[in-house]
Motif scaffolding. Sequence first.
Motif, short mmCIF file in Angstrom:
data_model
loop_
_atom_site.label_atom_id
_atom_site.label_comp_id
_atom_site.label_asym_id
_atom_site.label_seq_id
_atom_site.Cartn_x
_atom_site.Cartn_y
_atom_site.Cartn_z
N VAL A 133 -92.88 -49.53 63.03
CA VAL A 133 -92.25 -48.41 63.74
C VAL A 133 -93.12 -47.95 64.91
O VAL A 133 -92.62 -47.69 66.00
CB VAL A 133 -91.97 -47.25 62.76
N HIS A 134 -94.42 -47.88 64.68
CA HIS A 134 -95.32 -47.41 65.73
C HIS A 134 -95.41 -48.43 66.86
O HIS A 134 -95.41 -48.07 68.04
CB HIS A 134 -96.72 -47.16 65.17
N LEU A 135 -95.48 -49.70 66.52
CA LEU A 135 -95.59 -50.73 67.55
C LEU A 135 -94.32 -50.85 68.37
O LEU A 135 -94.36 -50.96 69.60
CB LEU A 135 -95.93 -52.08 66.90
N LEU A 136 -93.17 -50.83 67.71
CA LEU A 136 -91.91 -50.94 68.44
C LEU A 136 -91.61 -49.66 69.22
O LEU A 136 -90.92 -49.71 70.24
CB LEU A 136 -90.77 -51.26 67.47
N GLY A 137 -92.12 -48.52 68.77
CA GLY A 137 -91.93 -47.28 69.51
C GLY A 137 -92.73 -47.25 70.80
O GLY A 137 -92.35 -46.58 71.76
N ALA A 138 -93.83 -47.98 70.85
CA ALA A 138 -94.65 -48.03 72.06
C ALA A 138 -94.15 -49.07 73.05
O ALA A 138 -94.62 -49.11 74.19
CB ALA A 138 -96.10 -48.33 71.69
N LEU A 139 -93.22 -49.93 72.66
CA LEU A 139 -92.76 -51.01 73.52
C LEU A 139 -92.19 -50.54 74.86
O LEU A 139 -92.53 -51.11 75.90
CB LEU A 139 -91.75 -51.87 72.77
N PRO A 140 -91.35 -49.50 74.93
CA PRO A 140 -90.86 -49.05 76.25
C PRO A 140 -92.00 -48.59 77.16
O PRO A 140 -91.95 -48.82 78.37
CB PRO A 140 -89.92 -47.88 75.92
N TRP A 141 -93.01 -47.95 76.60
CA TRP A 141 -94.13 -47.50 77.42
C TRP A 141 -94.95 -48.68 77.92
O TRP A 141 -95.48 -48.65 79.04
CB TRP A 141 -95.00 -46.53 76.64
N LEU A 142 -95.06 -49.73 77.12
CA LEU A 142 -95.79 -50.91 77.56
C LEU A 142 -95.05 -51.62 78.69
O LEU A 142 -95.67 -52.15 79.61
CB LEU A 142 -96.00 -51.87 76.38
N ILE A 143 -93.73 -51.62 78.64
CA ILE A 143 -92.95 -52.22 79.73
C ILE A 143 -93.14 -51.41 81.01
O ILE A 143 -93.31 -51.98 82.09
CB ILE A 143 -91.46 -52.30 79.34
N LEU A 144 -93.13 -50.08 80.91
CA LEU A 144 -93.35 -49.24 82.09
C LEU A 144 -94.77 -49.42 82.64
O LEU A 144 -94.99 -49.36 83.85
CB LEU A 144 -93.10 -47.78 81.77
N LEU A 145 -95.73 -49.63 81.77
CA LEU A 145 -97.10 -49.86 82.21
C LEU A 145 -97.24 -51.21 82.91
O LEU A 145 -98.06 -51.36 83.81
CB LEU A 145 -98.05 -49.80 81.01
N ALA A 146 -96.41 -52.17 82.54
CA ALA A 146 -96.47 -53.49 83.16
C ALA A 146 -96.05 -53.45 84.62
O ALA A 146 -96.51 -54.28 85.42
CB ALA A 146 -95.60 -54.48 82.39
N CYS A 147 -95.19 -52.51 85.01
CA CYS A 147 -94.71 -52.45 86.39
C CYS A 147 -95.84 -52.22 87.40
O CYS A 147 -95.98 -53.00 88.34
CB CYS A 147 -93.64 -51.37 86.54
N PRO A 148 -96.67 -51.17 87.25
CA PRO A 148 -97.75 -51.01 88.22
C PRO A 148 -98.80 -52.12 88.13
O PRO A 148 -99.38 -52.51 89.15
CB PRO A 148 -98.37 -49.65 87.89
N LEU A 149 -99.03 -52.66 86.95
CA LEU A 149 -99.99 -53.76 86.83
C LEU A 149 -99.49 -55.00 87.57
O LEU A 149 -100.26 -55.66 88.27
CB LEU A 149 -100.24 -54.08 85.36
N MET A 150 -98.21 -55.31 87.45
CA MET A 150 -97.66 -56.45 88.18
C MET A 150 -97.71 -56.19 89.68
O MET A 150 -97.98 -57.10 90.46
CB MET A 150 -96.22 -56.71 87.74
N HIS A 151 -97.46 -54.96 90.10
CA HIS A 151 -97.50 -54.61 91.52
C HIS A 151 -98.89 -54.87 92.09
O HIS A 151 -99.03 -55.47 93.15
CB HIS A 151 -97.11 -53.15 91.70
N VAL A 152 -99.91 -54.41 91.39
CA VAL A 152 -101.28 -54.58 91.88
C VAL A 152 -101.67 -56.05 91.91
O VAL A 152 -102.21 -56.54 92.89
CB VAL A 152 -102.26 -53.77 91.01
#
Length: 59
Positions: A19-38
């Motif tokens: 539950v904790h890992l799957l609950g963090a998944l949307p935040w990890l996807i949002l974090l991937a956006c600026p990392l991919m940009h850089v």
Amino acid sequence: MVVLALGIMGFLLWEEHKVHLLGALPWLILLACPLMHVFMHSGHGGHGGHDDHKGGRDE
């Protein structure tokens, strides 16, 4: 024997914390956006156009 024990421990950890890992998944996807940009622009200096000319103008 060790592989079996690690497999069981991994399964139990997944079941307890799923539950904790799957609950963090949307935040990890949002974090991937600026990392991919850089990384895709090689830092923030790569916004000035993507041409191979060093002079800046086509003639």
